[in-house]
Design an enzyme around this catalytic site. Structure first.
Site, PDB file in Angstrom:
ATOM      1  CG  ASN A 116     -47.915  32.908  48.626  1.00  0.00           C
ATOM      2  OD1 ASN A 116     -47.572  32.485  49.722  1.00  0.00           O
ATOM      3  ND2 ASN A 116     -47.538  34.091  48.187  1.00  0.00           N
ATOM      4  CG  ASN A 147     -51.697  37.346  35.350  1.00  0.00           C
ATOM      5  OD1 ASN A 147     -51.680  38.473  35.840  1.00  0.00           O
ATOM      6  ND2 ASN A 147     -51.838  36.263  36.087  1.00  0.00           N
ATOM      7  CG  ASP A 171     -43.105  26.538  49.189  1.00  0.00           C
ATOM      8  OD1 ASP A 171     -43.802  25.528  49.426  1.00  0.00           O
ATOM      9  OD2 ASP A 171     -42.633  26.780  48.066  1.00  0.00           O
ATOM     10  CG  HIS A 222     -57.785  29.950  44.514  1.00  0.00           C
ATOM     11  ND1 HIS A 222     -57.724  29.814  43.144  1.00  0.00           N
ATOM     12  CD2 HIS A 222     -56.615  30.552  44.879  1.00  0.00           C
ATOM     13  CE1 HIS A 222     -56.576  30.307  42.702  1.00  0.00           C
ATOM     14  NE2 HIS A 222     -55.885  30.763  43.743  1.00  0.00           N
ATOM     15  CG  LEU A 223     -57.313  25.976  49.885  1.00  0.00           C
ATOM     16  CD1 LEU A 223     -57.315  24.735  50.754  1.00  0.00           C
ATOM     17  CD2 LEU A 223     -57.841  27.190  50.655  1.00  0.00           C
ATOM     18  CE  LYS A 248     -48.761  33.950  36.086  1.00  0.00           C
ATOM     19  NZ  LYS A 248     -49.222  32.976  37.100  1.00  0.00           N
ATOM     20  CD  GLU A 268     -54.361  22.898  41.055  1.00  0.00           C
ATOM     21  OE1 GLU A 268     -53.403  22.426  40.405  1.00  0.00           O
ATOM     22  OE2 GLU A 268     -54.911  23.982  40.767  1.00  0.00           O
ATOM     23  CG  ASN A 269     -49.674  20.470  43.842  1.00  0.00           C
ATOM     24  OD1 ASN A 269     -49.788  19.584  43.003  1.00  0.00           O
ATOM     25  ND2 ASN A 269     -49.583  21.748  43.508  1.00  0.00           N
ATOM     26  CG  ASP A 313     -58.686  38.056  39.575  1.00  0.00           C
ATOM     27  OD1 ASP A 313     -58.737  37.613  38.417  1.00  0.00           O
ATOM     28  OD2 ASP A 313     -57.708  37.902  40.321  1.00  0.00           O
TER      29      ASP A 313
END
EC number: 2.7.2.1
Length: 405
Positions: free
Chosen positions: A210, A7, A282, A207-208, A14, A334-335, A147
């Protein structure tokens, strides 16, 4: 079969090397600051980190360093490059042409260049990465996974903008949608966790991160999503504004004298959570300051974000004519247990009851609703890399089987 997943960003690369026999990640890493001072490769094997700090002038040098790390006697996981059966590349935009992954040849490369005008920030680095890999691994099959591909099943009335039709015909101006690989993976995982075939289910995937988008998945197919012609549309994001009144653009030009480039920079890089809070892009920072310092603008930024998510979920419940499951994924999805709770607190009409204990679990796929909740809610870590590797394996095996006939 071992697949290298790549990627590429404008100054980053990555990667993951995945053994497709058991879908185990053998090694993964990140090359940062390509072409910039302070270049660094971070290579991870079995949780152990190996760092290389040296000048990395371009993506070809980055790919060479990655391959050297993979075959290194101390930190490597393969004997030589011949063990890599294929390379799967994430490509952001496939335009109208590509509804599935494709083996890369000269014709495909030309198409990718044509698509660059639709994704000028993303496709050029993807192409650079492909060319770098081809130069060093000329005999290894290369596969592009898009994508945008998952959203090719959207009906025309969902993706056409109410502009003069000639703009679509001549310039391809329409909704394309993004994060498709992620939406596809987590919707399939939700079906698996429910013990049902995805062809029986209506799922809304969130899909949450940045960058953020929501997708309506009807029996395994995307029928709508809220990113559009570009990834700027839809939700308020880390630094992106999401949906706004288009007339704001000529207003800023005529009344304030801003150039189009200045406005584009504001909408892409200075808006969203950062612009509203004045603190950070952030989500974690903004949540912390809103909670502990009771900062009003930080709380406002969060409230706008939650509201927009709830608004799109409600819209997609209507589009789907009901919903069986809602999935949260990516960094915030997710967090942020607080964020999920706030969003779901406005969805009680769907019969959602959140289990507070389950909602605080991190790092694994989990249902966070109670047993009697009518609509299921899941937190599922996304794995776009695995989808890319699976699609790459499928196409390479298909090509091999055709040759053997």
């Amino acid at each position: 079969m071992k697949i290298l997943e790549v990627n590429c960003g404008s100054s980053s690369l990555k990667y993951q090397l995945i053994d497709m026999e058991d879908e185990k990640v053998l090694a993964k890493g990140l090359v940062e600051r390509i072409g910039i001072d302070g270049s660094i490769l971070t290579h991870k094997v079995n949780g152990e980190k190996h760092v290389v700090s040296e000048p990395i002038k371009d993506h070809r040098v980055a790919v060479k360093l990655v391959l050297e790390a993979l075959v290194d006697k101390q930190h490597g996981v393969i004997k030589d490059m011949s063990e890599i059966s294929a390379v799967g590349h994430r490509v952001v935009h496939g335009g109208e042409q590509y509804s599935d992954a494709v083996i890369i040849d000269d014709k495909v490369m030309e198409s990718l260049k044509d698509c660059s005008k639709l994704a000028p920030l993303h496709n050029p680095p993807n192409i650079i990465g492909i060319n770098a890999c081809k130069a060093i691994m000329p005999n290894t099959p290369m596969v592009a996974v898009f994508d945008t591909a998952f959203h090719h099943t959207m009906p025309k009335y969902a993706y056409i903008y109410p502009l003069p039709y000639e703009l679509y015909e001549r310039y391809g101006i329409r909704k394309y949608g993004f994060h498709g690989t992620s939406h596809r993976f987590v919707s399939e995982e939700a079906a698996r966790l429910m013990g049902k075939d995805i062809s029986e289910l209506k799922i809304i995937t969130c899909h949450l991160g940045n960058g953020a988008s929501i997708c309506a998945v009807d029996r395994g197919k995307s029928i709508d999503t809220n990113m559009g012609f570009t990834p700027l549309a839809g939700l308020a994001m880390g630094t992106r504004c999401g949906d706004i009144d288009p007339a704001i653009i000529p207003f800023l030009t005529n009344e304030i004298g801003m150039s189009i480039d200045e406005i584009s920079n504001i909408m892409n890089n200075k808006s969203g959570i950062l612009g509203m809070s004045g603190i950070s892009s952030d989500f974690r920072d903004v949540e912390e300051i809103a909670s502990f310092k009771h900062d009003r603008r930080a709380q406002l930024a969060l409230d706008v974000f939650y509201y927009r998510v709830k608004s799109f979920i409600g819209s997609y419940v209507a589009v789907l004519d009901g919903v069986d499951a809602i999935v949260f994924t990516a960094g915030v999805g997710e967090n942020s247990s607080i964020g999920r709770a706030e969003i779901c607190s406005g969805l009680t009409y769907l019969g959602i009851t959140i289990d507070e204990e389950k909602n605080n679990i991190r790092g694994k796929a989990t249902e966070i609703t109670t047993a009697n909740s009518k609509t299921k809610v899941f937190v599922i870590p996304t794995n776009e890399e695995l989808v890319i590797a699976r699609d790459t394996k499928f196409l390479v095996q298909k090509k091999i089987s055709h040759k053997s006939k």
